[in-house]
Design an enzyme around this catalytic site. Sequence first.
Site, PDB file in Angstrom:
ATOM      1  N   ASP A  96       7.524  -5.248  10.860  1.00  0.00           N
ATOM      2  CA  ASP A  96       7.186  -5.303   9.515  1.00  0.00           C
ATOM      3  C   ASP A  96       6.822  -3.799   8.939  1.00  0.00           C
ATOM      4  OD1 ASP A  96       7.339  -7.472  11.002  1.00  0.00           O
ATOM      5  OD2 ASP A  96       6.164  -8.444   9.685  1.00  0.00           O
TER       6      ASP A  96
ATOM      7  N   GLU B  89       9.420  -7.530   4.688  1.00  0.00           N
ATOM      8  CA  GLU B  89       8.715  -8.524   3.615  1.00  0.00           C
ATOM      9  C   GLU B  89       7.425  -8.161   2.992  1.00  0.00           C
ATOM     10  OE1 GLU B  89       7.693 -12.422   4.918  1.00  0.00           O
ATOM     11  OE2 GLU B  89       6.254 -11.554   6.219  1.00  0.00           O
ATOM     12  N   ASN B  90       6.957  -6.898   3.945  1.00  0.00           N
ATOM     13  CA  ASN B  90       5.623  -6.505   3.350  1.00  0.00           C
ATOM     14  C   ASN B  90       5.623  -4.956   2.726  1.00  0.00           C
ATOM     15  OD1 ASN B  90       3.734  -8.791   4.213  1.00  0.00           O
ATOM     16  ND2 ASN B  90       4.577  -8.258   6.223  1.00  0.00           N
TER      17      ASN B  90
ATOM     18  N   ASN C 154       7.782 -15.176   5.770  1.00  0.00           N
ATOM     19  CA  ASN C 154       7.019 -16.015   4.734  1.00  0.00           C
ATOM     20  C   ASN C 154       6.589 -15.364   3.489  1.00  0.00           C
ATOM     21  OD1 ASN C 154       5.595 -14.393   6.632  1.00  0.00           O
ATOM     22  ND2 ASN C 154       3.507 -15.319   5.692  1.00  0.00           N
ATOM     23  N   HIS C 155       6.780 -13.947   3.293  1.00  0.00           N
ATOM     24  CA  HIS C 155       6.672 -13.559   1.774  1.00  0.00           C
ATOM     25  C   HIS C 155       8.105 -13.107   1.379  1.00  0.00           C
ATOM     26  CE1 HIS C 155       2.512 -13.231   2.694  1.00  0.00           C
ATOM     27  NE2 HIS C 155       2.588 -12.385   3.646  1.00  0.00           N
TER      28      HIS C 155
ATOM     29  N   HIS D 192      10.507 -14.654  12.666  1.00  0.00           N
ATOM     30  CA  HIS D 192       9.274 -14.444  12.112  1.00  0.00           C
ATOM     31  C   HIS D 192       8.280 -15.363  12.478  1.00  0.00           C
ATOM     32  CE1 HIS D 192       7.441 -11.660   9.174  1.00  0.00           C
ATOM     33  NE2 HIS D 192       6.856 -12.701   8.823  1.00  0.00           N
TER      34      HIS D 192
HETATM   35 FE   FE2 Z   1       5.177 -12.337   7.714  1.00  0.00          FE
END
Ligand code: FE2
Length: 261
Positions: free
Chosen positions: A8, A39-40, A67-68, A152
Amino acid sequence: MNILAIGDIVGLNGCDFLRQRLPGLKKLKGIDVVIANGENSANGNGITPSGAEDIFASGVDVITTGNHAFRRKEMYDYYDENEFIIRPANFPNGTTPGRGMTIIDRGRIRIAVINLMGLSFMEPLECPFKTADRLIEKAKQEYADIILVDFHAEATGEKRALGYYLDGRVSCFFGTHTHVQTADEQILPNGTGYITDVGMTGPYNSVLGVKPEIIIAKLKDKLPQRFDWAEGDSKLNCVLFTVDEKTKKTTAVERIEIKGV
Ligand code: FE2
């Protein structure tokens, strides 16, 4: 074939360090394909189209998410337009922008990348086991030679269970989301290269990327806090899988952590 999975990418710190270190690492290790979880990568969480372009420009072939994935509204169209950024395949069918699988076509070889999300301590999505079955079939119908999975997920047990479930059916299986690199890289009995979590690319002195004092205050005082990414020294966590192009099995897994400023 050498396939690199990058953990990530967190904030500007992670994006800058990736841009600085990935080209040299690719040359040094003779890397053919790079997958990174992005995603971050935006400041304040999620990913933006310009952030994604930046990650691609650093030498990443496919960006996976989790999730993001849909935190930024401006990403919705971008997921539909750019086939090389994917979101978990087990989001609801028909209403979710983008796709959960993509294929890299290198002429002599086609590599499918599948993104799935875990259910333990996370959103109640479609079963990742059944979604994986479905997508592996789809990948084969689309003549994929090599299949890679980014799972993930939060729970170690769920990640290891899905890894064993897919052993021998995918070439490489790696976990993301926890931001902590696990020391359990291995080749599963039927030839799938495996690690529970690849780790994180971002600020070294942090709590999963966030300034430690913010998380300490949140846990100690029990009041909401605005999350800010930490600054300072960086690290790049990744895993290098060597895959035999004839057998499609992984022959080596190397866990890598690069630290720097
Ligand atoms: Fe995540």
